[in-house]
Design a protein around this motif. Structure first.
Motif, PDB file in Angstrom:
ATOM      1  N   PRO A 126       0.805  -1.230   0.000  1.00 57.00           N
ATOM      2  CA  PRO A 126       0.000   0.000   0.000  1.00 57.00           C
ATOM      3  C   PRO A 126       0.833   1.272   0.000  1.00 57.00           C
ATOM      4  CG  PRO A 126      -0.015  -1.021   2.176  1.00 57.00           C
ATOM      5  CD  PRO A 126       0.663  -1.988   1.256  1.00 57.00           C
ATOM      6  N   LYS A 127       2.094   1.192   0.468  1.00 51.75           N
ATOM      7  CA  LYS A 127       2.969   2.360   0.497  1.00 51.75           C
ATOM      8  C   LYS A 127       4.422   1.895   0.426  1.00 51.75           C
ATOM      9  CE  LYS A 127       3.265   2.531   5.548  1.00 51.75           C
ATOM     10  NZ  LYS A 127       3.144   3.364   6.759  1.00 51.75           N
ATOM     11  N   PRO A 128       5.359   2.762   0.055  1.00 54.22           N
ATOM     12  CA  PRO A 128       6.779   2.371   0.009  1.00 54.22           C
ATOM     13  C   PRO A 128       7.332   2.213   1.426  1.00 54.22           C
ATOM     14  CG  PRO A 128       6.351   4.299  -1.360  1.00 54.22           C
ATOM     15  CD  PRO A 128       5.147   4.115  -0.490  1.00 54.22           C
ATOM     16  N   ALA A 129       7.340   1.008   1.928  1.00 50.52           N
ATOM     17  CA  ALA A 129       7.856   0.734   3.280  1.00 50.52           C
ATOM     18  C   ALA A 129       8.348  -0.703   3.338  1.00 50.52           C
ATOM     19  CB  ALA A 129       6.770   0.973   4.333  1.00 50.52           C
ATOM     20  N   GLY A 130       9.350  -0.945   4.196  1.00 46.87           N
ATOM     21  CA  GLY A 130       9.884  -2.284   4.364  1.00 46.87           C
ATOM     22  C   GLY A 130      11.272  -2.422   3.779  1.00 46.87           C
TER      23      GLY A 130
END
Length: 480
Positions: free
Chosen positions: A294-298
């Motif tokens: 869902p979003k640029p993360a990780g």
């Protein structure tokens, strides 16, 4: 009348501003008590190294220096390693001005903490106290990765010591204070605020540095970073500079990390850190879209070391690590910080995104090796190359068995030529190995061509590429 009213209003406004300014001034911190309390526990550190004395004039092999221009005489005086009878001169202890730094006393029995780079390579270490006493220190242990060194000095009476705070409680914007010896000016005090936390630096990604705007210069290294309660919350270590001097960006090792290092150095003289055995990369907007996030993360797992903790624990290339031991992983740099704090051999819980679904894995964390670099080399393929893909503009070939072993890739194809097209635009090079395309593992050149022909348009497509032994994901879009 109108002008009198305006004058009265201006006078009132000026008075109000004056009172506000006075109130703001009264709210600014007074550091005098803090400095008086902590300064006795701050120390100056210098070192000496064994050096070989220059040979005397007239020794064997030494030219006649009489009448020689000074620049040439100086060259010969310093350039000849042998003295009389071809023997080296006795080794002499001489101070090394490059190794001047700061430190602080951790406990009344004489444990002192400083930076590793302050004492590295020293034959003798000298600690000078605030009352001008100088003592020879013993090196208990050093940890180059965190740039910390633990020393021990002996004294007849209890020594002044610092109080340790919790660096994890600090927030950006809080006041902090540094005490040290910049450029040899003993017990200089500088103040500023916490600019950010959890910074990774190119030289070290296992330490979540505290960034501040406190003025730090050569000689401050190893000195304490203090909160307003007079507690040490960091150890000043590095600065970012283009001039060699302070430019508003200084970095301190968090006290929480330092105290863990100190405990291990006291116990074994060395430090062990947790290790997963993965190469990760940052998630950008296009990669997030490609992997269904869902979003640029990780932290995107681009490569896994064979036989390492991640390999044995079930992690896979292409997994996106979202949580580690309950800590949310927003940036790839968060992962080494979280893993490094886990003791080797302990179990850890990892939440990953795989095939656009969240999964939880349990694995055993390993010990970070001394050299955790990945190295592999590609060699020319013996197989015939395929034709250039009409859609990507790249010529590929099958990997030989020898290449698979050398680069430690179970499958994939090697790039033989990059022509004009999307492959060239995303920076693909000859010698790169493509192991997956559009989240599908590549087994052969024929399969690669089929996947390429079926690639969607106007959405992000990911490609995993191994270059010089290091894997990473790149993304691109194909137009209609």
């Amino acid at each position: 009348m109108f002008s009198i009213k305006r004058m009265m209003a201006a006078t009132a406004a000026t008075a109000l501003l004056g009172w506000q300014s006075l109130g703001m001034a009264q709210e600014l911190p007074d550091f005098t008590d803090l400095v008086e309390e902590v300064s006795p526990a701050v120390v100056n550190i210098s070192t000496s190294r064994a050096v070989t004395r220059s040979p005397v004039a007239g020794g064997p092999g030494m030219p006649d220096l009489e009448g020689m221009p000074p620049i040439f005489r100086e060259f010969f005086e310093h350039g000849f390693p042998q003295g009389p009878q071809g023997q080296q001169q006795p080794r002499q202890q001489q101070p090394s001005p490059q190794s001047l730094g700061s430190g602080f006393i951790l406990s009344k029995d004489g444990y002192v903490l400083t930076n590793n780079h302050v004492i590295e390579g020293a034959d003798e270490i000298f600690v000078r106290l605030s009352d001008r006493r100088e003592m020879v220190a013993k090196l208990v242990g050093a940890d180059p990765r965190s740039d910390l060194a633990l020393l021990k000095i002996e004294a007849d009476e209890d020594l002044p010591s610092v109080r340790i705070g919790k660096s994890s409680d600090m927030k950006p914007g809080e006041w902090v204070l540094a005490i040290g010896s910049p450029f040899g000016f003993d017990y200089s005090v500088t103040a500023g605020i916490v600019s950010a936390k959890g910074r990774s630096l190119p030289t070290e990604n296992y330490v979540p540095f505290i960034q501040t705007d406190v003025a730090i210069n050569p000689g401050n290294s190893g000195g304490p970073l203090l909160n307003l309660d007079g507690e040490v919350i960091g150890i000043n270590s590095q600065i970012f500079t283009r001039s060699g001097g302070f430019m508003g960006l200084s970095f301190a090792i968090p006290a929480d990390v330092a105290m863990d290092v100190v405990a291990q150095l006291k116990k074994t003289g060395a430090v062990q850190r947790g290790w997963l055995g993965v190469v990760v990369q940052e998630i950008n907007k296009d990669l997030a879209e490609s992997f269904g996030l869902p979003k640029p993360a990780g932290a995107l797992v681009a490569q896994i070391m064979p036989g390492g903790p991640a390999d044995e624990g079930g992690l896979q290339v292409g997994d996106v690590i979202l949580e580690f031991n309950g800590q949310e992983i927003n940036m790839s740099s968060d992962l080494p910080h979280a893993v490094g704090r886990v003791r080797p051999g302990e179990e850890a819980s990892v939440v990953v995104m795989r095939d656009k679904k969240r999964r939880r894995l349990e694995l055993e964390v390993g010990a970070l090796p001394e050299d955790d670099s990945v190295a592999a080399a590609a060699e020319p393929s013996e197989q015939a190359p395929s034709k250039a893909s009409n859609r990507l503009g790249v010529v590929v070939a099958e990997l030989t068995e020898k290449q698979r072993e050398a680069m430690d890739v179970p499958a994939g194809i090697i790039v033989r030529e990059v022509r004009q097209g999307p492959a060239a635009m995303v920076g693909l090079r000859a010698g790169d190995v493509i192991t997956s395309l559009d989240n599908k593992q590549i087994e052969s050149a024929e399969q690669f061509e089929k996947i390429t022909e079926a690639l969607p348009t106007n959405r992000s497509v990911s490609m995993r590429v191994v270059r010089q032994g290091r894997a990473s994901y790149i993304t691109f879009r194909l137009a209609d």
